[in-house]
Design an enzyme around this catalytic site. Structure first.
Site, mmCIF file in Angstrom:
data_model
loop_
_atom_site.group_PDB
_atom_site.id
_atom_site.type_symbol
_atom_site.label_atom_id
_atom_site.label_comp_id
_atom_site.label_asym_id
_atom_site.label_seq_id
_atom_site.Cartn_x
_atom_site.Cartn_y
_atom_site.Cartn_z
ATOM 1 N N TYR A 1 61.987 50.660 67.623
ATOM 2 C CA TYR A 1 62.824 49.749 66.854
ATOM 3 C C TYR A 1 61.988 48.492 66.199
ATOM 4 O O TYR A 1 62.018 48.096 65.090
ATOM 5 C CB TYR A 1 63.977 49.224 67.700
ATOM 6 N N ILE B 1 72.667 38.947 69.099
ATOM 7 C CA ILE B 1 74.004 38.522 68.245
ATOM 8 C C ILE B 1 75.167 38.967 69.122
ATOM 9 O O ILE B 1 75.109 40.140 69.603
ATOM 10 C CB ILE B 1 73.771 39.258 66.764
#
Length: 248
Positions: A156, A189
């Site tokens: 990632y 987030i």
């Protein structure tokens, strides 16, 4: 108050069905934009579109698997037949939490297929049309993981670092044609995926953020809206939205 100039423009947003993607769809819709919402989760994507735009005039759900380049091309052709795309937000991502010792070749390839390869080919197609029209805004959603090492972010983080580099390549190529290309790099987030790590882990990670909390999807989406605004002299930049977790 910022006049984004987005009223009547068309934004294509990938990874739109939930979390940050859904916040992006809501934010652009609130600015008066038409939104093509692209996601593999057709049910959730259609539910979001119906909630925002019951008449189906300004939000159009599009289903595509970004691992399949033929599907990517087909999805863009379908959107282009509806309306010309003036804003592209590359948000879709695959985030398996695996260390560099654990990640398999298949997982590595899948992450790069969605997080980088699909971004490249979709952006190239959309950007060619933007270049010919002399206007366009491209916003790539990267991550703090692409800027600083994370033990569980082998594929990632590497993919997001590549996305930041790819942003600059497109920005340099398109700057003279009225097309800007920028990156937004959030830290954590507040989404269901992040909450799924459990309260103890979340508290530990939050404690590392100088502002003492994690970002809301809406806070991140507002930065993307700014970068997509009509009047902008910003291109090739990376905007950090991380509460001070990385200062540079």
């Amino acid at each position: 108050m910022l006049d984004t100039g987005l009223t009547g423009r068309t934004a294509l947003i990938t990874g739109s069905a939930q979390g940050l993607g859904a916040a992006l769809v809501r934010a652009f819709h609130a600015e008066g934009a038409y939104v093509a919402a692209l996601d593999l989760d057709d049910d959730a994507n259609r539910a979001l579109a119906r909630a925002l735009d019951p008449g189906g005039e300004r939000v159009r759900p599009v289903r595509a698997d970004l691992r399949d380049l033929d599907a990517v091309r087909g999805a863009y052709e379908a959107v282009r037949a509806w309306r010309p795309v003036e804003v592209l937000v590359n948000n879709a991502a695959r985030p398996p939490a695996k260390t560099l010792w654990e990640v398999t070749p298949e997982e590595w390839d899948e992450v790069f297929a969605v997080n980088l390869r699909a971004v490249f080919f979709l952006t190239r197609a959309v950007a060619a049309d933007m270049r010919d029209r002399g206007f366009g805004r491209i916003v790539n959603m990267a991550s703090i993981a692409g800027q600083t090492p994370r033990p569980t972010g082998a594929a990632y983080g590497t993919g997001k670092a590549g996305l930041i580099a790819l942003t600059r390549v497109f920005a340099a190529e398109l700057a003279a044609h009225g097309v800007t290309v920028n990156t937004v790099a959030p830290a954590m987030i507040d989404t269901p995926m992040v909450r799924s790590v459990g309260p103890d882990t979340l508290a530990e990670l939050t404690a590392q953020v100088p502002m003492g909390r994690i970002a809301t999807p809406e806070e991140v989406a507002r930065v993307a809206v700014f970068l997509a605004s009509q009047e902008s002299f910003v291109t090739g930049a990376t905007y950090d939205v991380n509460g001070g977790a990385l200062m540079r």
